[in-house]
Design an enzyme around this catalytic site. Sequence first.
Site, PDB file in Angstrom:
ATOM      1  N   SER A 118      32.886  33.040  36.994  1.00  0.00           N
ATOM      2  CA  SER A 118      33.941  32.389  36.234  1.00  0.00           C
ATOM      3  C   SER A 118      33.349  31.265  35.369  1.00  0.00           C
ATOM      4  O   SER A 118      32.529  31.531  34.491  1.00  0.00           O
ATOM      5  CB  SER A 118      35.019  31.873  37.194  1.00  0.00           C
ATOM      6  OG  SER A 118      36.186  31.518  36.506  1.00  0.00           O
ATOM      7  N   ASP A 201      41.098  41.495  36.753  1.00  0.00           N
ATOM      8  CA  ASP A 201      41.063  40.265  35.968  1.00  0.00           C
ATOM      9  C   ASP A 201      42.134  40.372  34.882  1.00  0.00           C
ATOM     10  O   ASP A 201      42.593  41.477  34.544  1.00  0.00           O
ATOM     11  CB  ASP A 201      39.681  40.081  35.325  1.00  0.00           C
ATOM     12  CG  ASP A 201      38.804  39.104  36.072  1.00  0.00           C
ATOM     13  OD1 ASP A 201      39.315  38.052  36.490  1.00  0.00           O
ATOM     14  OD2 ASP A 201      37.595  39.381  36.256  1.00  0.00           O
ATOM     15  N   HIS A 233      39.862  38.559  40.348  1.00  0.00           N
ATOM     16  CA  HIS A 233      38.970  37.502  39.865  1.00  0.00           C
ATOM     17  C   HIS A 233      38.225  36.798  40.998  1.00  0.00           C
ATOM     18  O   HIS A 233      37.155  36.231  40.780  1.00  0.00           O
ATOM     19  CB  HIS A 233      39.787  36.470  39.080  1.00  0.00           C
ATOM     20  CG  HIS A 233      38.958  35.411  38.429  1.00  0.00           C
ATOM     21  ND1 HIS A 233      38.229  35.630  37.272  1.00  0.00           N
ATOM     22  CD2 HIS A 233      38.720  34.113  38.777  1.00  0.00           C
ATOM     23  CE1 HIS A 233      37.598  34.518  36.935  1.00  0.00           C
ATOM     24  NE2 HIS A 233      37.877  33.586  37.825  1.00  0.00           N
TER      25      HIS A 233
END
Length: 258
Positions: A118, A201, A233
């Site tokens: 991320s 995602d 995610h």
Amino acid sequence: MLQWEIMDKDELERQYSPRQWSHRMSGDEVINAHVTSLKAECPLLIYFHGGYWQFLSKAESGFMAVPLVSRGVAVVAVDYSIAPKGNMDLMVSQVRKSVVSIIQQYSHISGLYLCGHSAGAHLVAMVLSTDWSQYSITPQIKGAFLVSGIYDIVPIISTSVNEPLKMTKEIALHNSPIQLLQQLKVSSATSEIVVAVAQNDSPEFRRQSEDYFNALKSLGMKVTFEDVPNTDHFNIMENFVDSDYYLTQLLLKMMGKD
């Protein structure tokens, strides 16, 4: 009187000379073998945590170590000054300096690898895009795993994520890896890069990963795209604790540890 007190000098010397007590080989041989084993080179992975540049720390970043260390990989998790204490320019500067500092401390590295999730993937991409002429050494980064990352951070300005970051468009532009492709081509020309994204995602996260992958591919970089099924995610990264996880196996293969 204690036992050692009645020994003559030669016997006391022998008792306190560990090399003379090995049954495996001679004294000189066992010392040489010991030194050689301590100098053995191994791959080094540096991990950059996520958390939208404002959460988490290296304290929550040890989960990758178990399946990697057991295969002979050294793992280092780094911290950076998350917002609001730190701003984007500072965080990027810190992670670049961390890479330099770590490889200066680890003298027996067979290959340097980076992994980030991320916001951490964004920071890895920024490290790959570093002009190393401004630093004391040029790290030779063999490979990088970018997992569910953000490579154009300009859209973040218009979200609540930017409240503690306080980025202007100018700051976002010069800290967006998608804007630094030519520098990446110069600095990381030989790096093998994996851009991974979770099946679940968001469409924007998926677009960002696809766009960055295509941009790297157009540069002629050695890059692959991994669309990881049945992940979101978060567990796309959490699953790295499992040595049989697809991305763990891919990472080990990149390091020659499969």
